[in-house]
Design an enzyme around this catalytic site. Structure first.
Site, PDB file in Angstrom:
ATOM      1  CG  HIS A   1       0.793  47.585 -35.218  1.00 27.63           C
ATOM      2  ND1 HIS A   1       0.189  47.208 -36.395  1.00 27.63           N
ATOM      3  CD2 HIS A   1       0.225  48.759 -34.850  1.00 27.63           C
ATOM      4  CE1 HIS A   1      -0.711  48.123 -36.735  1.00 27.63           C
ATOM      5  NE2 HIS A   1      -0.713  49.071 -35.813  1.00 27.63           N
TER       6      HIS A   1
ATOM      7  CB  SER B   1      12.476  20.515 -20.128  1.00 29.83           C
ATOM      8  OG  SER B   1      13.368  19.775 -20.930  1.00 29.83           O
TER       9      SER B   1
ATOM     10  CE  LYS C   1      12.038  25.591 -21.482  1.00 28.27           C
ATOM     11  NZ  LYS C   1      12.206  25.329 -22.872  1.00 28.27           N
TER      12      LYS C   1
ATOM     13  CD  GLU D   1       3.733  26.284 -24.336  1.00 27.74           C
ATOM     14  OE1 GLU D   1       4.097  25.369 -25.093  1.00 27.74           O
ATOM     15  OE2 GLU D   1       4.432  26.706 -23.404  1.00 27.74           O
TER      16      GLU D   1
END
Ligand code: ARG
Length: 464
Positions: free
Chosen positions: A163, A284, A290, A297
């Site tokens: 969980h 970025s 970044k 992804e």
């Protein structure tokens, strides 16, 4: 008659009183995507021609001419000189037309006892057999890379989650081996799907077989098929082998996607369990600080398109009466994109697995939060004679106290701990350590470092 085919560039022109409209031509053509099957199309044609010659259906001289023409066409395609014509609809007619240009009548005899229906089904199977073999190899590469990572971190401890809440301490090696298992089953599925891919449709002709004295087993042998498709109607029409492959591919991507999700979470500065080498990340355009885990992804995202291809093929098949229908031409783009996506993704992941650096301190710090050894304390009490449910309750009280005090179970004094159960003795502290916790799960499939090492040794044996 000889030149009609060549002039009009259409295999069935004599039957028609007007040419196909340009829009329809574009709509029905597949050459600009099915030409990726060119090499297997030639391979299939040569095996067919060899059999025709062997059976005396065409002459040895015709077969020699076909071989000569095909060798030239192969070269033209490889060097990019071959001119693909939309007018000739698909890869099969383009190559046959060029063959006839090069070798004349022998080229026109190639299609004896054959239809594009059994030809295309054969091509797809040959193409897929190669793709599946590549994918099986790539799954092996990925598993070997993950095994190396697991081995380096057989003793590294991090929290295991259920969980997404801290559950019990585990070793990172054990966590990585979970993926080695998943990709192992994926490889099994590919190996199994390959058996049903590797059967020969040729000889089914359009749908009912052919009147020529062909030898299908001979062609199967030449092309390395395990068997022939045993029913001609089935041979030209069903694409279940492609659907099965896409289902297996969707599962591979599902496993890749789960792993990706973890990599993204682990690389988040909030978690900071790992870093991924710069060559797999991007920055970025606006935020200079970044470093984004784009590869995992994107892989997570590409899982959606592979799932979509599976649904496309299932839907394509479901309404088709026997035998061949043009619908089946729509099998190729989803199939090819599945192959490309899977191949690229596995190649990148096998590489990226070697570009993951682990931060054991961050993992350890996280494992020390969240009372990960609470189950160990309960098990300890059970071993001292307390029924498990009572042990569970006693430890729940202890955790509650720790939450109030803002400390860990191991920070409580023996006297504090004994308030929850008289059975607790000095030996409890060994049980409450992270190392003690993982080492105690010492059985096949458990997280103990020596079990992880044994599992790695076993897997290496299987992979070599
Ligand atoms: N391009 C077709 C396909 O991909 C080849 C078979 C066409 N057969 C036919 N009778 N139209 O399925």
């Amino acid at each position: 008659m000889t030149d009609q085919f060549a002039k009009k560039g259409e295999a069935w022109s004599a039957r028609f009183s007007e040419p196909v409209s340009d829009l329809v031509k574009r709509y029905t053509a597949s050459v600009f995507f099915d030409n990726r099957m060119a090499q297997v199309d030639i391979q299939g044609s040569l095996a067919h021609a060899e059999m025709l010659a062997h059976q005396g259906i065409i002459s040895a001289a015709d077969y020699a001419e076909i071989q000569r023409g095909m060798a030239q066409i192969k070269g033209e395609i490889e060097s990019g000189q071959f001119e693909w014509l939309l007018d000739l609809e698909d890869v099969h007619l383009n190559i046959e037309k060029r063959l006839t240009e090069l070798v004349g009548d022998a080229g026109k005899r190639l299609h004896t006892g054959r239809s594009r229906n059994d030809q295309v089904a054969t091509d797809i199977r040959l193409y897929m057999r190669g793709a599946v073999d590549d994918i099986i190899g790539l799954l092996r590469e990925l598993r070997l890379a993950l095994l190396d990572l697991a081995e380096q971190h057989a003793d590294t401890i991090l929290p295991g989650f259920t969980h997404m809440q801290v559950a019990q301490p585990i070793t990172f090696g054990h966590h990585v081996l979970a993926y080695v298992e998943m990709f192992g089953r994926d490889a099994e599925r590919m190996i199994d799907a390959r058996k049903r891919i590797n059967r020969l449709p040729l000889g089914a002709a359009a749908l009912a077989g052919t009147t020529f004295p062909i030898d299908r087993l001979r062609v199967a042998k030449t092309l390395g098929f395990d068997d022939v498709c045993r029913n001609s109607l089935d041979a030209v029409s069903d694409r279940d082998f492609a659907i099965e492959f896409c289902a297996a591919a969707a599962l591979v991507m599902t496993h890749i996607s789960r792993m990706s999700e973890e990599l993204v979470i682990w690389m988040s500065p909030r978690v900071g369990f790992i870093d991924i080498a710069d060559r797999f990340c991007t920055g970025s355009s606006i935020m200079p600080q970044k470093k984004n885990p784009d590869v995992p992804e994107l892989a997570r995202g590409k899982t959606g398109r592979v799932n979509g291809h599976l649904i496309a093929l299932l839907t394509l098949m479901k309404g088709q009466p026997l035998a061949y229908n043009k619908d089946n031409q729509e099998d190729k783009e989803p199939l090819f994109d599945t192959v490309d996506t899977l191949t690229d993704t596995l190649r990148i992941f096998a590489d990226m697995a070697r570009g993951i650096s682990v931060k054991p301190e961050a993992m350890r710090a996280a494992a020390l939060q969240g009372y990960a050894t609470a189950t160990d304390l309960a098990d300890y009490l059970v071993k001292k004679g307390l029924p498990f449910r009572d042990a569970h309750e006693a430890v729940a009280h202890a955790v509650r106290t720790c939450v109030d005090k803002g400390c860990d179970l191991a920070d409580l004094s023996l006297a504090d701990l004994r308030a929850f159960s008289e059975l607790i003795g000095e030996d409890v502290f060994a049980v409450l350590t992270l190392e003690g916790s993982v080492a105690a799960r010492d059985h096949i499939g458990g997280t103990a470092p020596n079990q992880v090492r044994a599992a790695i040794a076993q897997l290496r044996k299987e992979l070599n």
